[in-house]
Motif scaffolding. Structure first.
Motif: not given
Lengths: 245, 356
Positions: A162, A164-165, A167-172, A174, A183, A187, B53, B74, B79, B82, B88, B90, B99, B103
């Motif tokens: 996906p 968005n994965l 994007d979600a990491a960047r948003d948080l 990273a 991420v 994956y 984005f 970032n 935040n 979505f 995530f 995993h 998470f 960070l």
């Protein structure tokens, strides 16, 4: 009432499958059985059993050395091919990159080019750029051959990821690198492991590239080849002639 | 008060076509703001520009007074939750929530404490070690929400987060979201195409159409005082009475509608006498009685169709002047109507003149 032969197609399919399985596994089973036979001839019946052949292999310094050499080359090949393969897969899956199809086709070409042609062209290439034959040249050629497997496996996995994965990491919080590390890589792990197994297997198995690019130190397939050939030539052979015809 | 988020003349073009067209928007802190509109109206693009984005083609976005258009996602203290949650796969529930905290470089004790606090807020304390694919849709939704709240953002963005849930769960989550917004006191910017969601949760609704803001205001105001035909149609249902503006006194207008003179709230529109005017009227704002009322305005008509809807009944009424109106009546009002000949009327302030 059920027609008498209603189950016939299913039975036939099942039978065909098992026949194929036997055809695949029988030679391997025979070889395994022969390895325990206490005699120098490959023939039935097996009257005396032994582990002597295995002991001989383990005591053969040349054999152990060749094995370690092969494993070392396989590991270096895997590392090189994985890094390059993942990089190409990421490049191809990025939006807005020009000539993606061409990059992908070029990366996959070594998988379909005959090994002999590949080997000879590599030999010409390393002569041209002055790389000596030997370990580096072998790893280089093995990696070129292994990259397509990594690219295809990683790309398949990437396509199911996906968007968005990341994007979600960047948003948080990273940055690109951390998002990739924490991420994307996890994956891709199943595909990476699969690709790496392919790399190791193709490298250890490879004969023709190693033959053209190798130095004086034999890898395992080369050593086995030399021994079999030598044995057959000497005719005072523990191997029957048929083993090499 | 300084707005927490401000868009100034923001444009976004895709291949020459405007997705967001000269957007000016200020969001007050602590509010639940909903961007409402049909798909392709620019609401998601607006949200993604705020999240970092997408880059605006021109204009500037401010977060707490500071321009942020050039910052990567970032480095913005906002935040996103979505649409498909983007948990995530995993990482366990707890690690997903942690998470953003990891960070930020918090100590592992602090991370653990905060994660557990957040899980307790949505009653998922016992699920910290589960993997996302072991959760139900509603649980995933809550985890995604808590993961986005964990780093303590100034503004929380929600991109149609309820659209994947079934109707019952969606209603439950609407209440829950609103409660969480109140208890945390954060600014929520919520994107949806569902008018009911918008009405239920929002302090302010921003109705968007074709990349522009159509109207902005509280749910009540938007519902009862739509300024355009688009808003009147998108939020709830409306009768549109097309006539000619006869005169107005700055507050109330007299409109000639198929020969009947009706009065309606001018609603701040700047129409001149003599020009065409559309009046919007909610089906449930109409009353319908058997005898002509002596003390209030009513028009004569005939019931063409009755459709039973459970809590209410929908009627289609043909008036003497040839027009048709849609009505909603409760069972009590309906019980007085035996014959199909009726009188239909409405309160002046329930009829509003539209700008278009």
């Amino acid at each position: 009432m059920r027609p008498y032969f209603a189950d016939l197609p299913k039975t036939a399919l099942g039978a065909a499958y098992w026949l194929f399985a036997v055809y695949l596994l029988l030679p391997l089973a025979l070889m395994t059985a022969m390895s325990f036979k206490d005699a120098s001839f490959v023939a039935f019946p097996i009257t005396d059993w032994t582990l002597n052949w295995y002991a001989q292999v383990l005591n053969d310094k040349q054999f152990i050395e060749a094995s370690l050499y092969s494993i070392g080359i396989a590991l270096a090949t895997t590392a090189t091919a994985t890094v390059i393969g993942v990089w190409i897969a990421l490049l191809v899956s990025t939006e807005g990159i020009w000539g993606k199809a061409i990059i992908f086709a070029l990366a996959c070409l070594p998988a379909v080019v005959p090994g002999l042609i590949n080997a000879i062209s590599m030999r010409i290439f390393i002569r041209t750029v002055d790389i000596p034959t030997g370990t580096a040249a072998i790893i280089l050629s093995h990696a070129v051959h292994a990259v397509p497997f990594v690219v295809i496996m990683v790309l398949t996995r990437l396509r199911s990821m996906p968007a968005n994965l990341v994007d979600a990491a960047r948003d948080l919080g990273a940055d690109r690198f951390v998002a990739f590390l924490r991420v994307t890589i996890p994956y891709l792990m199943p595909a990476l492991l699969g690709g790496m197994i392919f790399c190791v297997l193709t490298s250890i198995d490879d004969f023709v590239r190693t033959f053209f690019l190798g130095g004086y130190k034999p890898t395992l397939p080369m050593l086995i080849f030399a021994k079999v050939q030598g044995a057959c030539r000497r005719k005072s052979t523990p191997w029957p002639r048929s083993c090499w015809s | 008060m300084q707005p927490v988020v401000q868009f100034k003349n923001v444009n976004k073009y895709y291949g020459g076509l405007p997705a967001v067209d000269d957007l000016d928007l200020a969001v007050e802190p602590g509010q639940f703001v909903t961007l409402l509109g049909p798909s392709g109206c620019g609401k998601s693009t607006t949200l993604r520009m705020l999240g970092g984005f997408e880059q605006p083609s021109s204009g500037e976005i401010y977060l707490e007074g500071k321009p942020i258009s050039h910052l990567p996602p970032n480095r913005r203290n906002v935040n996103i939750v979505f649409q498909d949650y983007a948990l995530f796969p995993h990482l366990s529930v707890g690690r997903n929530i942690a998470f953003g905290l990891e960070l930020k470089g918090l100590s592992s004790d602090a991370i653990h404490k905060r994660t557990m606090e957040l899980l307790a807020l949505v009653k998922l304390q016992d699920f910290a070690d589960r993997m996302p694919d072991q959760l139900s849709g509603g649980q995933r939704q809550r985890v995604a929400l808590m993961r986005a709240l964990a780093p303590d953002p100034n503004v929380l963005l929600l991109d149609e987060p309820l659209s994947a849930l079934d109707a019952k769960l969606r209603q439950q989550m609407q209440i829950e979201l609103k409660t969480i917004q109140r208890t945390t006191g954060k600014t929520f910017i919520f994107v949806t195409h569902d008018q009911e969601e918008a009405l239920t949760m929002s302090d302010v609704i921003v109705v968007m159409n074709k990349g522009r803001i159509e109207q902005m205001g509280g749910p009540n105001e938007l519902y009862s005082r739509p300024r355009s035909r688009f808003v009147a149609n998108f939020i709830g249902q409306s009768n549109f009475l097309e006539g000619k503006l006869l005169s107005h006194d700055g507050a109330t207008a007299a409109v000639d509608w198929n020969g009947s003179i009706i009065h309606a709230d001018l609603n701040g529109t700047k129409l001149a006498a003599g020009s065409g005017a559309t009046v919007a009227l909610r089906p449930e704002a109409l009353y319908c009685v058997a005898e002509q009322p002596k003390d209030r305005f009513a028009l004569r008509g005939r019931i063409l169709q009755r459709v039973f809807k459970g809590a209410h009944t929908s009627l289609t009424i043909e008036l003497e002047n040839g027009a048709e109106l849609a009505l909603q009546l409760d069972p009590v009002a309906l019980s007085h109507l035996e014959r199909d000949e009726v009188w239909v009327g409405w309160r002046e302030r329930d009829a509003v003149v539209l700008a278009d």
